[in-house]
Design a protein around this motif. Sequence first.
Motif, short mmCIF file in Angstrom:
data_model
loop_
_atom_site.label_atom_id
_atom_site.label_comp_id
_atom_site.label_asym_id
_atom_site.label_seq_id
_atom_site.Cartn_x
_atom_site.Cartn_y
_atom_site.Cartn_z
N LYS A 185 -37.41 15.40 116.49
CA LYS A 185 -38.86 15.58 116.35
C LYS A 185 -39.11 16.31 115.04
CE LYS A 185 -39.35 19.95 118.91
NZ LYS A 185 -40.03 20.64 120.04
N LYS A 186 -40.40 16.38 114.65
CA LYS A 186 -40.75 17.01 113.39
C LYS A 186 -41.69 18.20 113.62
CE LYS A 186 -40.17 12.93 110.46
NZ LYS A 186 -40.77 12.09 109.41
N THR A 187 -41.73 19.08 112.63
CA THR A 187 -42.63 20.22 112.68
C THR A 187 -44.03 19.77 112.27
OG1 THR A 187 -42.27 20.86 110.37
CG2 THR A 187 -40.72 21.71 112.02
N ALA A 188 -44.99 20.70 112.31
CA ALA A 188 -46.37 20.37 111.95
C ALA A 188 -46.48 19.96 110.48
CB ALA A 188 -47.27 21.56 112.24
N THR A 189 -45.53 20.41 109.65
CA THR A 189 -45.58 20.05 108.23
C THR A 189 -44.85 18.75 107.93
OG1 THR A 189 -43.60 21.37 107.77
CG2 THR A 189 -45.72 22.49 107.60
N GLY A 190 -44.28 18.13 108.97
CA GLY A 190 -43.60 16.86 108.77
C GLY A 190 -42.11 16.98 108.54
N ALA A 191 -41.59 18.20 108.49
CA ALA A 191 -40.15 18.38 108.28
C ALA A 191 -39.41 18.19 109.61
CB ALA A 191 -39.87 19.77 107.72
N PRO A 192 -38.16 17.74 109.57
CA PRO A 192 -37.39 17.62 110.81
C PRO A 192 -37.22 18.98 111.47
CG PRO A 192 -36.34 16.41 109.04
CD PRO A 192 -37.42 17.22 108.41
N SER A 193 -37.47 19.03 112.78
CA SER A 193 -37.38 20.29 113.51
C SER A 193 -35.93 20.64 113.82
CB SER A 193 -38.16 20.20 114.81
OG SER A 193 -37.95 21.34 115.61
N THR A 194 -35.64 21.96 113.82
CA THR A 194 -34.32 22.44 114.24
C THR A 194 -34.47 23.49 115.33
OG1 THR A 194 -34.29 24.12 112.50
CG2 THR A 194 -33.28 22.00 111.98
N ASP A 195 -35.53 23.35 116.16
CA ASP A 195 -35.72 24.35 117.20
C ASP A 195 -34.68 24.18 118.31
OD1 ASP A 195 -36.54 22.25 118.86
OD2 ASP A 195 -38.66 22.71 118.71
N GLU A 196 -34.73 25.06 119.29
CA GLU A 196 -33.68 25.09 120.31
C GLU A 196 -33.62 23.79 121.10
OE1 GLU A 196 -32.16 28.10 123.85
OE2 GLU A 196 -33.55 28.77 122.32
N GLU A 197 -34.78 23.22 121.40
CA GLU A 197 -34.80 21.96 122.15
C GLU A 197 -34.07 20.86 121.38
OE1 GLU A 197 -38.05 18.89 124.18
OE2 GLU A 197 -38.73 20.53 122.88
N VAL A 198 -34.31 20.81 120.06
CA VAL A 198 -33.65 19.79 119.22
C VAL A 198 -32.15 20.04 119.19
CG1 VAL A 198 -33.39 19.00 116.84
CG2 VAL A 198 -35.69 19.32 117.81
N LEU A 199 -31.75 21.30 118.99
CA LEU A 199 -30.32 21.61 118.94
C LEU A 199 -29.63 21.25 120.25
CD1 LEU A 199 -30.27 25.01 117.03
CD2 LEU A 199 -29.79 22.74 116.13
N GLU A 200 -30.27 21.52 121.39
CA GLU A 200 -29.67 21.18 122.68
C GLU A 200 -29.48 19.68 122.81
OE1 GLU A 200 -32.29 22.95 125.47
OE2 GLU A 200 -31.38 24.95 125.32
N LYS A 201 -30.45 18.92 122.34
CA LYS A 201 -30.33 17.46 122.41
C LYS A 201 -29.21 16.97 121.51
CE LYS A 201 -31.73 13.27 123.49
NZ LYS A 201 -31.52 12.73 124.87
N LEU A 202 -29.16 17.48 120.29
CA LEU A 202 -28.11 17.04 119.36
C LEU A 202 -26.73 17.50 119.81
CD1 LEU A 202 -29.91 17.72 115.94
CD2 LEU A 202 -29.47 15.48 117.00
N ALA A 203 -26.69 18.66 120.47
CA ALA A 203 -25.40 19.20 120.91
C ALA A 203 -24.72 18.33 121.96
CB ALA A 203 -25.59 20.62 121.45
N GLU A 204 -25.49 17.45 122.59
CA GLU A 204 -24.89 16.54 123.57
C GLU A 204 -23.92 15.57 122.91
OE1 GLU A 204 -28.13 14.62 125.49
OE2 GLU A 204 -28.96 16.47 126.36
N ASP A 205 -24.13 15.30 121.60
CA ASP A 205 -23.31 14.29 120.92
C ASP A 205 -22.59 14.81 119.68
OD1 ASP A 205 -24.17 12.06 122.64
OD2 ASP A 205 -26.13 12.34 121.68
N TYR A 206 -22.96 15.97 119.17
CA TYR A 206 -22.40 16.45 117.91
C TYR A 206 -21.94 17.90 118.06
CZ TYR A 206 -24.96 12.36 116.25
OH TYR A 206 -25.45 11.09 116.10
N PRO A 207 -20.78 18.26 117.50
CA PRO A 207 -20.25 19.63 117.67
C PRO A 207 -21.00 20.68 116.88
CG PRO A 207 -18.78 18.31 116.29
CD PRO A 207 -19.82 17.36 116.81
N LEU A 208 -21.47 20.35 115.66
CA LEU A 208 -22.09 21.38 114.82
C LEU A 208 -23.35 21.97 115.45
CD1 LEU A 208 -22.12 23.07 112.29
CD2 LEU A 208 -23.18 21.16 111.05
#
Length: 924
Positions: free
Chosen positions: A596-619
């Motif tokens: 997802k993206k932030t209000a300014t259009g940048a890719p978000s790195t909030d906790e919800e995003v990290l948890e989703k990405l952590a399902e498939d990626y180690p970093l």
Amino acid sequence: MTHADNAPLLVLVDGSSYLYRAFHAMPDLRAAPGDPNSAPTGAIRGMLNMLQALHKSYPTEHLAVVFDAPGPTFREQLYPEYKAHRAPMPDALRAQIEPILELVALQGWPVLRVPGIEADDVIGTLARTAAEQGWRVIISSGDKDLAQLVDERITIVDTMSGKVRDVAGVQAEFGVHPQQMLDYQTLVGDAVDNVPGVDKVGPKTAAKWLQAYGSLQGIVQHADAIPGAAGANLRRALPWLPTARELLRIRTDCDLGDHVPGLPSLEALRRRPVDLEALRAFYERYGFRSLARALQPGAASGDVPPRGDTGAAQGELLPAPSDAPLRCTTITDRATLQAWLQRLRAAALVALDTETTSLDEQRARLVGISLAVAPGEAAYIPLAHEGPEAPVQLPLEEVLATLRPWLEDAAAPKLGQHVKYDLHVLANHGVQVRGYVHDTLLQSYVLEVHKPHNLDSLAERHLGRKGLSYEDVCGKGAHQIPFAQVPLARAAQYACEDAEMCLAVHQVLWPRLQAQPALQRIYELEIDVTHVLQRMERHGVLIDADELRRQSQALGERIAQLEAEAHRLAGQPFNLGSPKQIGDIFFGKLGLPVVKKTATGAPSTDEEVLEKLAEDYPLPAIVLQHRSLSKLKSTYTDKLPSMVNPATGRVHTHYAQAVAVTGRLASNDPNLQNIPIRTPEGRRIRAAFVAPPGWWIASADYSQIELRIMAHLSEDEALLRAFAQGLDVHRATAAEVFGVAPELVTPEQRRYAKTINFGLIYGMSAYGLAKALGIDPTAAKNYIERYFERFAGVRAYMERTRQQAKAQGYVETVFGRRLYLPEINSPNGPRRSAAERAAINAPMQGTAADLIKMSMVVVQRALDAAGVRTRMILQVHDELVFECPVDEVDWVRTEVPRLMAAVATLRVPLVVEVGVGPNWEQAH
């Protein structure tokens, strides 16, 4: 402002804004007390309070109250969808419109309703006309749209919040000059009036663009150069923006015709003489008895009604307040002190307030004491004022010795605003105050939990009064001086006002509590809890600073390892605390999917995003763990040792009672309720909460309390049966949902059932359940449907509660605490849905809060009665933590769970589990 202070003043009141704010700020008052079918009067009384407070702050002979007239304006013709989504006016408010217009006119203030012209445009025209003639203009409104009118002569004030929007205020609040406000609003849009702006462009982006390009025209001219999704949205919106700007522009050149005869002369806006007989008849008709009495022949005359009258809800329960000026006695000699001591002993109730050196209640020292014994009667005793103008003062110890017998007399009734603070302050001087029976902060908290409870707000809301603020007497920011250096006359006025207003607010709120027995019982519970909390806070909790330092070192080493591993996986060093650098690595270098993206259009790195990405990626998993451990280290293991009070050797948290709308307590400075316990590192922090030698830590915790409350409220047969039989309720739920025998339930099925049980309490959706369990949303939806098939009582309770909340605007706990839901009928779908979820959960959370508070009171009384040395030291969610001598462990194991389980009788048994150990962690 640069204009001369002696320029004439015009005050313009946004009457339409006042209407709604008065309606929502006041209780459901009625012309006939106790008769719900009589005419509603809360908005009428609130309107009068607000206008009186405004007139006291800005006295002038030229004032107009401007209301919207019924019927369309040019804006509906320009854009038929204008204001199309606004909810209809509540019937109870609509019924008060005509009486309010009559009351305003009877007060002598001109009333303006101009057909075809919105109130904002009438205000804009009058304000600009006056400013052009050299007048100062005050616009009283909470509406930010009017900020586009602000200039060196026109200022907006919000008497409800105290906010002032002058040129500097607008720039500070919105980041743009008032001349840019219309362009700013055009970009952002106005959801309330259904005027779209540029999609996904919020206040920060709009301000940034205006700072860069100067105006909307400049932004449009550079639209092709603005990058990203925001730029694309801007370009799509270009054809619409002129219409939006025209809709949002406040007109300043309207033809007001005969409504303001003689314009541009403003003499038509001069206040007229008041017809006291007609005003008295109005007050009598709408049940404002003490206001009417004040206007009877022989009563104190004047066209401003007395402060403090609350209208019909209290009727004759309240004494007729006096409109006489506050008489403030400054006590600096022994004779006056003795005379006031006699007044204190003779008074039915005394409001007591302290002025101190600090907000830290454990370390604050007295600067002065204020007392109020009757409406308009208060005194201030200066004790530690300093500086070249400091008066001769009675010695502090002598004053306390003189007052001590009265202060420590439990039979001498006392009142305060945030009593717990004053109990601590006086205890710092060795005085154990007894007899505190009332607290206006808690009265407001119980009656109107969703509103501010500070004394300034209470006085303005319920008395129509606005006293001196702390900033008025001490200044602001870097120029603020200690209260001890405030000139005595000013300090005494401020302190006396506080005590006297506290007494006046009590006279308004206490009868309302008495009229509602369930709320009165909740209030009395809160008063009892205050005294328990003060003792807990004062005692504090012992921590092992060396243990925390060892943990901090271990955490630091582990954090460094995670950082090195993250750099290796990323192929380069980067700051794991920088969202921007994380985004560059994840999405720029490694090409991870954008969730997802932030209000300014940048890719978000909030906790919800990290948890989703952590399902498939180690970093991302490593970054998550790094964040978690870094927070533990900075918030607890590093910080807690520094918060030990050197005088006691203990940590003293502060429990706030009047914060959570559910009734739960909040711990802060430090927050000991949010120590994470889901990870081994988090649980280890509790091992540093220790008992002194020869003592133990005991923990008493209600078992599955919210599920038990759900069973009680829903009366669901399956849930009631599971708890009555002492079954594992999650296993029983799994057996029902998966259609298997309880003994055949697998660990995974039980985990699913536990997530469903707790998730539904918090209004979890099928999507939320799917995310929590890591399953397909369709499967989650099927689980929920199967749950409701087997637990039909729960579904019925949820639907019943939603409907009750929509009908009455609040829900209640088992014991009658009211939990208000202002957004339950909101036209905004997400807000309404959130309120519906809260409606289901709040009775359970609130009932659990009531139960733990009842337990605190009952257990503390038992500790005192038994004469044991065991001390209650912490309250965390559904748990009480004790410090007990080794020889009293058996007493705690036996008596505490018995007492806690017996505080209330529900349809299911209350079960309390007790653990004991040398520290808090081992006590679990």
